[in-house]
Design an enzyme around this catalytic site. Structure first.
Site, PDB file in Angstrom:
ATOM      1  N   ASN A 167     -10.932  -2.375  -4.432  1.00 44.78           N
ATOM      2  CA  ASN A 167     -10.127  -1.449  -5.401  1.00 44.78           C
ATOM      3  C   ASN A 167     -10.779  -1.503  -6.982  1.00 44.78           C
ATOM      4  O   ASN A 167     -10.686  -0.585  -7.596  1.00 44.78           O
ATOM      5  CB  ASN A 167      -8.731  -2.054  -5.542  1.00 44.78           C
ATOM      6  CG  ASN A 167      -7.800  -1.930  -4.291  1.00 44.78           C
ATOM      7  OD1 ASN A 167      -6.784  -2.581  -4.225  1.00 44.78           O
ATOM      8  ND2 ASN A 167      -8.128  -0.805  -3.462  1.00 44.78           N
ATOM      9  N   ASP A 217       0.839  -1.136  -0.122  1.00 46.20           N
ATOM     10  CA  ASP A 217      -0.091  -0.020  -0.064  1.00 46.20           C
ATOM     11  C   ASP A 217       0.827   1.244   0.003  1.00 46.20           C
ATOM     12  O   ASP A 217       2.085   1.303   0.639  1.00 46.20           O
ATOM     13  CB  ASP A 217      -1.068   0.031   1.254  1.00 46.20           C
ATOM     14  CG  ASP A 217      -2.082   0.953   1.025  1.00 46.20           C
ATOM     15  OD1 ASP A 217      -2.307   1.457   0.004  1.00 46.20           O
ATOM     16  OD2 ASP A 217      -2.483   1.445   2.190  1.00 46.20           O
TER      17      ASP A 217
HETATM   18  C1  IPE Z   1      -5.417  -2.635   0.348  1.00 46.78           C
HETATM   19  O1  IPE Z   1      -5.104  -1.165   0.049  1.00 46.78           O
HETATM   20  C2  IPE Z   1      -5.077  -3.172  -0.885  1.00 46.78           C
HETATM   21  C3  IPE Z   1      -4.164  -3.374  -1.677  1.00 46.78           C
HETATM   22  C4  IPE Z   1      -2.956  -2.930  -1.273  1.00 46.78           C
HETATM   23  C5  IPE Z   1      -4.240  -4.261  -2.756  1.00 46.78           C
HETATM   24  P1  IPE Z   1      -6.217   0.092   0.064  1.00 46.78           P
HETATM   25  O2  IPE Z   1      -5.695   1.369  -0.474  1.00 46.78           O
HETATM   26  O3  IPE Z   1      -7.242  -0.446  -0.871  1.00 46.78           O
HETATM   27  O4  IPE Z   1      -6.829  -0.001   1.246  1.00 46.78           O
HETATM   28  P2  IPE Z   1      -7.802   1.150   2.099  1.00 46.78           P
HETATM   29  O5  IPE Z   1      -8.630   1.818   1.365  1.00 46.78           O
HETATM   30  O6  IPE Z   1      -6.648   2.064   2.738  1.00 46.78           O
HETATM   31  O7  IPE Z   1      -8.247   0.142   3.524  1.00 46.78           O
HETATM   32  C1  IPE Z   2      -1.810   0.143  -3.009  1.00 46.18           C
HETATM   33  O1  IPE Z   2      -1.567   1.537  -3.583  1.00 46.18           O
HETATM   34  C2  IPE Z   2      -2.068  -0.470  -4.488  1.00 46.18           C
HETATM   35  C3  IPE Z   2      -3.353  -0.815  -4.944  1.00 46.18           C
HETATM   36  C4  IPE Z   2      -4.376  -0.784  -4.056  1.00 46.18           C
HETATM   37  C5  IPE Z   2      -3.816  -0.921  -6.193  1.00 46.18           C
HETATM   38  P1  IPE Z   2      -2.591   2.415  -3.243  1.00 46.18           P
HETATM   39  O2  IPE Z   2      -3.168   2.863  -4.637  1.00 46.18           O
HETATM   40  O3  IPE Z   2      -3.680   2.011  -2.290  1.00 46.18           O
HETATM   41  O4  IPE Z   2      -1.994   3.916  -2.855  1.00 46.18           O
HETATM   42  P2  IPE Z   2      -2.398   4.842  -1.856  1.00 46.18           P
HETATM   43  O5  IPE Z   2      -3.015   4.097  -0.409  1.00 46.18           O
HETATM   44  O6  IPE Z   2      -3.540   5.584  -2.489  1.00 46.18           O
HETATM   45  O7  IPE Z   2      -1.017   5.761  -1.454  1.00 46.18           O
HETATM   46 MG    MG Z   3      -4.063   2.490  -0.436  1.00 47.81          MG
END
Ligand code: IPE
Ligand code: IPE
Ligand code: MG
Length: 232
Positions: A60, A12
């Site tokens: 996502n 993340d």
């Molecule tokens: C969790 O990250 C999912 C992945 C890293 C694939 P998110 O960015 O989706 O999680 P939240 O929204 O902070 O809970």
């Molecule tokens: C994690 O990075 C990857 C996916 C969930 C696809 P994020 O896209 O959630 O990155 P942040 O949390 O917005 O920085």
């Molecule tokens: Mg994230």
């Protein structure tokens, strides 16, 4: 040093990594994929048998179409350019998650990569279109449909991580301290590590530090140590 057999990583913070650099979010996802490939190599070189990476959750899939298309392009690239190298290095790739939720060609490439890398005793499980609750419900339905009794063991075997060693260590990068629907059943007794680093900044050394921390944890699994007298 006690090593975990099964490590999972919630990658993340890609979006924030890009934002900090005034770059589009997709640049963060690309940097994240590059880091993920190198980190996986490092992790397998540490003698870890199973690595599960959370790359795209069911939730996502509700992100803007442009971001999703960019992510699917990265998965296409990963399957066509990098997956074969895993197989050559003695690692089998498995994609966990509901592939009916992703574009057909991405699902097809994922299955091809699984076939191409099959037959090894080390595993990289890539979670795409994955949701822990969804996986539990699917697995429970599969057990019931097979006519077997629904037990903790039968359910565990039917999960998409079935057959893998128990999850020992779960690392989440990117500052948040939550599971976000990842490995809900499997994480029951996993050791948790939350890193402040955004995933593209999470280095091999950061991983080594998490491993050392893991080795120092007292895993009691609800029991007490036999050298602790319990007098009434
Ligand atoms: C969790 O990250 C999912 C992945 C890293 C694939 P998110 O960015 O989706 O999680 P939240 O929204 O902070 O809970
Ligand atoms: C994690 O990075 C990857 C996916 C969930 C696809 P994020 O896209 O959630 O990155 P942040 O949390 O917005 O920085
Ligand atoms: Mg994230």
């Amino acid at each position: 040093m006690t090593l975990p057999e099964h490590v999972a990583i919630i990658m993340d913070g890609n979006g924030r990594w890009a934002q900090k650099r005034m770059l589009p979010r997709l640049a963060g996802h690309r940097a994240g994929m590059k880091r993920m490939i190198a980190l996986a190599d490092h992790i397998f070189s540490c003698d870890i048998r199973c690595l599960t990476i959370f790359a795209l959750s069911t939730e996502n899939l509700g992100r803007p179409r442009e971001e999703l298309e960019g992510l699917f392009d990265l998965f296409r690239e990963y399957f066509t350019e990098y997956a074969a190298k895993l197989g050559k290095g003695g690692v089998s790739l498995r994609v966990i998650g509901d592939l009916s939720l992703v574009p057909e060609d991405v699902a097809r490439l994922a299955k091809e990569s699984e076939r191409e890398t099959a037959g090894h005793d080390r595993f990289l499980l890539l979670a795409i279109g994955y949701g822990g609750r969804r996986d539990i419900v699917r697995a429970a339905n599969a057990v019931v449909a097979s006519g077997c009794a629904l037990t903790e063991d039968s359910l565990a075997s039917a999960l998409s991580t079935g057959g893998m060693p128990a999850l020992d260590l779960l690392i989440r990068t990117g500052k948040e301290q939550r599971l976000s629907n990842f490995l809900l059943f499997e994480a029951a007794y996993a050791e948790l590590v939350f890193s402040e680093k955004l995933f593209p900044d999470f280095t091999d050394k950061d991983f080594d530090r998490a491993l050392r921390g893991y080795a120092g944890r007292d895993r009691r699994f609800g029991k007490i140590h036999s050298d602790q007298p319990c007098k009434r």
